[in-house]
Enzyme design. Sequence first.
Site, mmCIF file in Angstrom:
data_model
loop_
_atom_site.group_PDB
_atom_site.id
_atom_site.type_symbol
_atom_site.label_atom_id
_atom_site.label_comp_id
_atom_site.label_asym_id
_atom_site.label_seq_id
_atom_site.Cartn_x
_atom_site.Cartn_y
_atom_site.Cartn_z
ATOM 1 N NE ARG A 171 -0.986 -4.806 45.718
ATOM 2 C CZ ARG A 171 -0.966 -3.895 46.675
ATOM 3 N NH1 ARG A 171 -2.054 -3.216 46.968
ATOM 4 N NH2 ARG A 171 0.139 -3.631 47.333
ATOM 5 N NE ARG A 175 -6.535 1.407 52.849
ATOM 6 C CZ ARG A 175 -5.593 2.262 53.123
ATOM 7 N NH1 ARG A 175 -5.900 3.484 53.480
ATOM 8 N NH2 ARG A 175 -4.335 1.900 53.084
ATOM 9 N NE ARG A 248 10.365 7.908 33.347
ATOM 10 C CZ ARG A 248 10.304 8.848 32.401
ATOM 11 N NH1 ARG A 248 10.901 8.667 31.244
ATOM 12 N NH2 ARG A 248 9.650 9.973 32.611
ATOM 13 N NE ARG A 279 6.718 12.350 45.053
ATOM 14 C CZ ARG A 279 6.902 11.333 45.872
ATOM 15 N NH1 ARG A 279 5.897 10.825 46.544
ATOM 16 N NH2 ARG A 279 8.092 10.794 46.040
ATOM 17 C CD GLU A 299 9.544 13.262 43.449
ATOM 18 O OE1 GLU A 299 9.016 12.214 43.046
ATOM 19 O OE2 GLU A 299 9.772 13.492 44.652
ATOM 20 C CE1 TYR A 347 10.500 2.908 44.141
ATOM 21 C CE2 TYR A 347 8.764 1.472 44.960
ATOM 22 C CZ TYR A 347 9.394 2.698 44.942
ATOM 23 O OH TYR A 347 8.930 3.715 45.733
ATOM 24 C CG ASP A 349 8.430 0.222 49.674
ATOM 25 O OD1 ASP A 349 8.562 1.260 49.011
ATOM 26 O OD2 ASP A 349 7.387 -0.446 49.711
#
Length: 366
Positions: A171, A175, A248, A279, A299, A347, A349
């Site tokens: 996804r 918004r 990575r 970024r 980065e 991965y 958070d």
Amino acid sequence: MKKYDYVLVGSGLYSGVFAYLARKKGKKCLVVEKRSHIGGNIYCEEKDGINVHSYGAHIFHTSNKEVWKFVNELVEFNRYTNSPVANYKGEIYNMPFNMNTFSKMWNVATPAEAKAKIEEQKASVKGEPKNLEEQAISLVGTDIYEKLVKGYTEKQWGRDCKELPAFIIKRLPVRFTYDNNYFNDLYQGIPMGGYNVIIEKLFEGCDMEFNVDYLENREHYDSLGEKTVYTGMIDAFYQYQLGKLEYRSLRFETETLDMENYQGVAVVNYTDRETPYTRIIEHKHFEFGTQPKTVITREYSVAWEEGMEPYYPVNDERNQELYKQYASLAEKESSVIFGGRLGEYKYYDMDKVIESAMKVAKQEFS
């Protein structure tokens, strides 16, 4: 009886939370760290009064009330809200894709106009998406894909979007409101004084050893503790006997600039393929800094090779299959707990790392 209850391999967030909860139960912990500092990838370095996120931007966000309460008992958080912008060849767009993005992209003003535009462009993908490019277009249309998804994703993965599997992008947040807040979570912020404040509290009372590779001295460290909490690479723990997992990695270029404000926001994503970095982070904006100088970090996403810091597990079928085989070996270990991003090849958070460590600690000490 052994000298320690737990030997913790690695000093990132998972180890820290586990150590903190273990110490509360009166357990003795030894922390063995490969680097010269604690904190893993959330470690910050102070430059010109600015807390620099040494291993990439870390923004704390969660909807888990228990986790939010836990971290706020350690340190006060500020009201930082993640609102990054995308730079496509000098054109600036808001992220995540919202009415500000659509208004700039197509000069539309209402959600209905934006929806119509996306629907019209999505129609170019017929049937089931066969690759990441088709998947992304089927979610956000061609314009947003071309300008804001394609180049960034190709730099991140080092491969063409047509060569990447569709499931990588399940996804894309869209918004139809004028809201630039990147996360949907109830709580977010940055610890006041930077992440080192949290890390130091988590490891209080633990014995620490730095610049040490546990895997090279495994017998010695196993003899010191009743149990090991291992947060390194799971395939390395098993000496790659089933094959190597892929990652990575990232490369950072940090510089101090003799100016007050470089880009006006903490995070700018460069979404064209030609700009080599993904970024630029301007660290002072995480803490609303007013210092006379500023520190920026470019980065770069790079292919991982042994000896480099592994950042992101490569989430494809081959690697997931291989990880499952390692995980079934890990389940048989009675005196080793595998945790964190590398130990679970996931991965994660930050809030999910804390959640996972709390859950394991509860089972361990119940």
